[in-house]
Every structure is written in structure tokens, then in C-alpha cells.
Design a protein around this motif. Structure first.
Motif, short mmCIF file in Angstrom:
data_model
loop_
_atom_site.label_atom_id
_atom_site.label_comp_id
_atom_site.label_asym_id
_atom_site.label_seq_id
_atom_site.Cartn_x
_atom_site.Cartn_y
_atom_site.Cartn_z
N ILE A 382 0.86 -41.00 59.91
CA ILE A 382 0.88 -40.29 58.62
C ILE A 382 -0.24 -40.82 57.72
N GLU A 383 -0.56 -42.10 57.84
CA GLU A 383 -1.63 -42.67 57.02
C GLU A 383 -2.96 -42.00 57.29
N LEU A 384 -3.22 -41.68 58.57
CA LEU A 384 -4.51 -41.13 58.96
C LEU A 384 -4.54 -39.61 58.91
N ASP A 385 -3.41 -39.00 59.17
CA ASP A 385 -3.32 -37.54 59.17
C ASP A 385 -1.98 -37.12 58.57
N TYR A 487 3.83 -49.03 56.72
CA TYR A 487 4.09 -48.01 57.75
C TYR A 487 4.89 -48.64 58.89
N GLU A 488 5.57 -47.79 59.67
CA GLU A 488 6.37 -48.28 60.78
C GLU A 488 6.43 -47.22 61.87
N VAL A 489 6.88 -47.62 63.06
CA VAL A 489 7.04 -46.68 64.17
C VAL A 489 8.17 -45.73 63.83
N ASN A 490 7.93 -44.46 64.02
CA ASN A 490 8.93 -43.42 63.74
C ASN A 490 10.12 -43.55 64.70
N PRO A 491 11.32 -43.80 64.17
CA PRO A 491 12.50 -43.94 65.04
C PRO A 491 12.73 -42.75 65.96
N ALA A 492 12.25 -41.59 65.58
CA ALA A 492 12.47 -40.38 66.38
C ALA A 492 11.74 -40.44 67.71
N TYR A 493 10.75 -41.32 67.83
CA TYR A 493 9.96 -41.39 69.07
C TYR A 493 10.31 -42.61 69.93
#
Length: 584
Positions: A382-385, A487-493
Motif C-alpha cells: 500500500i505504501e508504494l501503490d 506497515y505489516e503483512v496483510n493477514p489475508a495473505y
């Protein structure tokens, strides 16, 4: 009031200031002086005074590295030197900037653990208008400290060499300037390229009205870790002892013994490094490679790990932007050189960074894995795009997306090793540092949270050898590391990544945030959410860095084996988590 006055009079102060020019090593000299004091069994703390005002998030391009403390304080990189040399943990109160009340900070130090000596480094250069108020404060502190033996002042100057001759005029002027401000240095520390000539020492002593024994030469050495040894070889310990009358202090025998062990370990390690023959080449891929101080703690952590592995560090700087596909056409020379350096290095390190520039060249491990292993070609952050259709990395829910300055997750936070991670090389390296949580994770602000844990056997034997003791309630093993991120890893993935081989072996205390990822069948492929470099010490290297450098050097199994010996209480001839099995 009388008790506070007594503490003020009994505490010793060592002020380190600089004159003539900046950037001449005040921080290393202050840290080295503190280390020498600790070898005498004294309790030492340190304060850095920065005569500038900062609001919001500090930029590495402006200040160099932003160093993070246990309490989440973002401070000057010199506090990192203090922690590494003095083996202590500081707080944000140890960094005084314009607007802070210095008296309040020093008062807090006095109310601490009855410390013996406080090192105070005055940033900037004496004579700068920004420093005027702090210099006056130091003058008053010297008066309030009472007897002369309670305050020692070291003034650092530079000795240039012109046509082969060492020149002293800059030092003479620096001493005149500081005396005009009401401070009279006890020691003149002269930074120089080569050993000071005896005639130069005599001239400085004569024109600065000090004894030759009060002139300390700090010439260029192969490593800054040699500076304490260099100072000690010139009688610095005796000078500190005599001026501050340290022999009159009541020193704990156990601390004195520990101090002697630390000093022996320090000299042994730094001396042996000069005789290391093998080299380990590490490529550091970053965004701020033009300013190496932006990665100071990373560099130091690599050095600590290399010394522990008896290797000389060959650090290769790779600008992340040079690796991007677009650069193959725009600047093919830079592109192919960067990729050649990557392919020939023994290890590749990708530290953190902010913003979009160069990010395709230093893409996060999780995003790269999602794209190339999990077949998610549009995976992004999300930070980059902000409009990405596959947000593998997202904002933490509690972060203010509109006002990013000063809104990160900072400070010491717990990470719990997950069940089934017994095979992990990193877990084996943490060894006995990973303590059973007993259902409690301690937060940096003192608040604790309960952790629900299942029952399991009382011991786990790792695939790499060490046996890690566990509590009878089989609480997960917990480590504490410092963080700085939003930022963190998206739990959905997580399930998709895990099912394709990316093992998240460490999570936060709520099992919501991914803290450590490791590939099981790889020599060393590890990613961490935290910044392990902030807790790396000369005599106690950071475990992720130690494992990384050891794997690159081909001695990881040996290093893990040493850790097993320490955990089993066996004596060692080498360095692991301290030296000779001694905890620092």
C-alpha cells in the motif's frame, strides 16, 4: 532537597565537547571513556545533548541513522554508540534537544540506580550559537557538582597535517574559545591521522596551559573498537582515576570482576580481528547508500557478527535504484555493475526504507515471494501503490494515514516463536535468550497482556542441535526486539504464503502481526519485522545478523554449536553471547 544535593555531589560527571570543527569523533571518545570507566566496576550512564530542534519523523538523509530505544524514543545515532560500548539500555530522556530541560533529565539520572558516573556529550561545536545555552548549563553544572573531583571535562580538537607537519593552531584556538565560555578542559583529546609527534604534544601543552599528560592523542585506527584500547595505552584509566578520585568509591566486587572480564574480552576480540585472514562479502542494497551513516547500526551489527565469525567484513554498497529494470536502458553500466555485485556477494542484506524510490530494486521478501512463488504477479505494498489490487503489505490499523510524521510502532515489543518452529536456525541461535512467556507479554509502557497457550512437552530439541528449555506450562518462547514501522503483512495473505513454503515462525503477542519469516530448506533466508541491529553489541552480536553472516561465511553450524555449549553450561574459548560463557 538535602538528599538531592547529596546525590549531585556524589555523582561524577564527564563532559565531552568539541571545538574547531564537527564530525571528529566526540561520540566514539565519549563511549570509549565510558567503557574504560565500566572496566573499573563503575555504574555508568550517558546523555547526548543535541543543539537542534526536531519535530516529527527524523530523516536519515538529514540526521544519519535514526536510532530507536526500548521506550520508542527516536534519537541521535550517538546513543547507539553508547549502548554498544557500555552494554546498557538508554531511554529517550538520555537525548536532550532544544526545548528539553536539561536539569530535569540529569535529575532523573540521579534518581536512578545510584549511578557512579554520567557521561555527557555536548553535540555541535563550541562557539556555535545553537550551543550557547547548553554550554552555560554545563558551566553551572560544574559549579554545582561541588569539588573538582566530581567533574572532568574532555575537549576534542583536530590536528591537521600540512606539508607533513602537524599543526596546532586549530587546537589552540579551540581551547581559547571554550575557556571564554567559562569551561576549562582537564584533558585535550587530539584527533589526528597519525600518532602525535612528541614535539606536537609539548607545543599543545605549552600553548594550552596543560600538562603533557593531559594531552591525549586519538589517531586513525583500523577500527573504532580500538579507540578504548588506544586511550588505555596512554594512561587514560589512571588519569580518570586520579582526577575523579575513583579509588574512593565503594565498588561492588562482582561488578569489578565483570568489568575486568569485559575488558579482557574487548581487547581479545578487537586484537584478533586484526589477524583475521578470511573475508566475507556482503551486498547491502539500500536507498540511502550515499550517506553510510544512515545505516550505522546495520554496519555495526555486520561488524559484530563478522568478528564473532573470525572474518573481515567486505561491505559492498548497492544502490537499489540501479537494480530496477528501467535502469537497464537508462544506465546500463550502473545496472550491470549492480547486478554483478549482487551475484558475486556471499550474502545479500536489504534493510528498511521509506518512500517509492528504488523499491523495485529492494522489494520486500514477502512481496517478492508472493509474486514469484505464490503466482500473485500484482502483489505490492500500500505504501508504494495505494491502488494495488493485491495489497500484500498494508497499513497497521492503528496508524494515522493522513499524518505520518511520528506515527510509527516504536520500541521494544515481544515476538513469540510459534509451535512447530523447532527446525528454525534463527530460533536455535536465539537459544536461551528466548524465554518462556508464561502467558505474559510485557509491553514497553509497563502494561502486560495475557497469552493463551496450549500444553506441550517441557523441552524442544531443534533440528540444529540446541535444546531450548521450556516452562512446565509450555508457554511459547518469547524474545524482545525493537521496532520502527507503520506497515505489516496483510493477514489475508498469510495462508497463501504459508501454504507455499513461507513459514512465519514468529508472531506478536496477539498472533496477528507477522514478526519473523524463514524458509526451511534454504541456507539462510530470513526476514524480520523488527530492527535487530538496535540491540546488537560488540560482545553480543544480534542473532539475525550473526546467523546471516555465519551462513554467508560457511560456519553457521559451528556458531549454533557454540550456542549449544553455552546453553549446556560448557566453557568456551570463543565468542558467543559474551565471551568464555560470560554474560555481558
Amino acid at each position: 532537597m538535602g538528599q538531592d544535593r547529596h546525590k549531585l555531589l556524589t555523582m561524577k560527571y564527564v563532559l565531552v565537547s568539541g571545538g574547531g570543527m564537527s564530525g571528529i569523533g566526540k561520540g566514539i571518545i565519549a563511549s570509549s571513556t565510558g567503557l574504560l570507566l565500566k572496566t573499573m566496576g563503575l555504574k555508568v550512564t550517558a546523555i547526548k545533548i543535541d543543539p537542534y530542534l526536531n519535530i516529527g519523523t527524523m530523516s536519515p538523509l538529514e540526521h544519519g541513522e535514526v536510532f530507536v530505544l526500548d521506550d520508542g524514543g527516536e534519537v541521535d545515532l550517538d546513543l547507539g554508540n553508547y549502548e554498544r560500548y557500555l552494554q546498557i539500555s538508554l531511554s529517550r530522556e538520555n537525548n536532550i534537544t532544544t526545548g528539553k530541560i536539561y536539569h530535569h533529565v540529569i535529575e532523573r539520572e540521579r534518581k536512578g540506580d545510584y549511578l557512579d558516573v554520567c557521561i555527557i556529550e555536548l553535540g555541535g561545536t563550541v562557539g556555535d550559537i545553537e550551543s550557547a545555552a547548553f554550554i552555560e548549563s554545563m558551566r553551572q553544572l560544574r559549579m554545582k557538582a561541588g569539588n573538582k573531583e566530581n567533574f572532568l571535562h574532555i575537549h576534542v580538537t583536530y590536528i591537521p597535517v600540512i606539508h607533513g607537519e602537524q599543526k596546532t593552531k586549530l587546537t589552540q584556538q579551540a581551547i581559547r574559545d571554550v575557556r571564554k565560555e567559562g569551561l576549562f578542559p582537564d584533558l585535550v583529546a587530539c584527533r589526528c591521522e597519525k600518532v602525535l609527534e612528541p614535539s606536537t604534544v609539548v607545543k599543545i601543552a605549552q600553548w594550552c596551559q596543560v600538562e603533557p599528560s593531559q594531552v591525549v592523542a586519538v589517531h586513525d585506527v583500523s577500527s573504532t573498537y580500538h579507540v578504548p584500547v588506544l586511550l588505555e595505552s596512554q594512561g587514560m584509566l589512571k588519569t580518570l582515576r586520579d582526577i575523579l578520585r575513583l579509588n574512593e568509591l565503594d565498588v561492588s566486587p562482582s561488578l569489578l570482576k565483570k568489568g575486568h572480564q569485559t575488558w579482557h574480552a574487548w581487547k581479545t576480540l578487537t586484537t584478533s580481528q586484526d589477524h583475521a585472514h578470511e573475508t566475507v562479502s556482503i551486498a547491502l542494497v539500500g536507498k540511502y547508500t550515499n550517506l553510510h551513516d544512515s545505516y550505522l547500526s546495520v554496519i555495526k551489527s555486520l561488524e559484530h557478527a563478522a568478528m564473532a565469525c573470525s572474518r573481515k567484513l567486505n561491505l559492498i554498497w548497492v544502490d537499489a535504484a540501479h537494480l530496477e529494470p528501467a535502469n537497464e536502458v537508462a544506465s546500463p553500466g550502473e545496472y550491470h555493475k549492480a547486478w554483478h555485485e549482487m551475484c558475486t556477494a556471499q550474502g545479500i542484506l536489504v534493510p528498511g526504507g521509506f518512500g517509492t524510490r528504488g523499491t523495485e530494486g529492494m522489494i520486500a521478501a514477502v512481496i517478492e515471494y508472493a509474486r514469484n512463488v505464490c503466482d500473485i504477479p500484482n502483489a505490492a505494498s500500500i505504501e508504494l501503490d495505494p491502488e494495488t489490487s493485491e495489497p500484500v503489505v498494508i497499513f497497521m490499523p492503528e496508524i494515522d494515514r493522513a499524518n505520518l510524521g511520528g506515527t510509527m510502532r516504536l520500541g521494544l515489543r515481544p515476538t513469540l516463536f510459534q509451535a512447530g518452529s523447532e527446525w528454525s536456525k534463527l530460533r536455535a541461535l536465539y537459544g536461551e535468550e528466548a524465554k518462556p512467556s508464561h502467558g505474559i507479554a510485557h509491553k514497553p509502557n509497563g502494561v502486560s497482556t495475557h497469552i493463551s497457550t496450549p500444553q506441550s512437552p517441557s523441552k524442544d530439541t531443534t533440528a540444529n542441535g540446541p535444546t531450548i528449555e521450556k516452562a512446565v506450562d509450555s508457554s511459547p518462547l518469547i524474545i524482545q526486539e525493537r521496532h520502527r514501522h507503520r506497515y505489516e503483512v496483510n493477514p489475508a495473505y498469510i495462508d497463501t504464503l504459508a501454504s507455499n513454503g513461507m513459514a512465519f515462525i514468529g508472531k506478536d503477542d496477539k498472533a496477528e502481526r507477522m514478526e519473523i519469516m524463514e524458509l526451511k530448506d534454504h541456507p539462510w533466508y530470513v526476514g524480520v519485522q523488527y530492527h535487530p541491529e538496535y540491540l546488537s553489541r560488540v560482545l553480543r552480536p544480534s542473532k539475525p545478523y550473526l546467523g546471516f553472516v555465519a551462513a554467508a561465511s560457511g560456519c553457521l553450524e559451528e556458531i549454533i554449536g557454540r550456542g549449544k555449549a553455552v546453553m549446556n553450561g560448557e566453557g568456551l574459548g570463543g565468542l558467543v553471547d559474551g565471551i568464555d560463557g560470560v554474560r555481558i
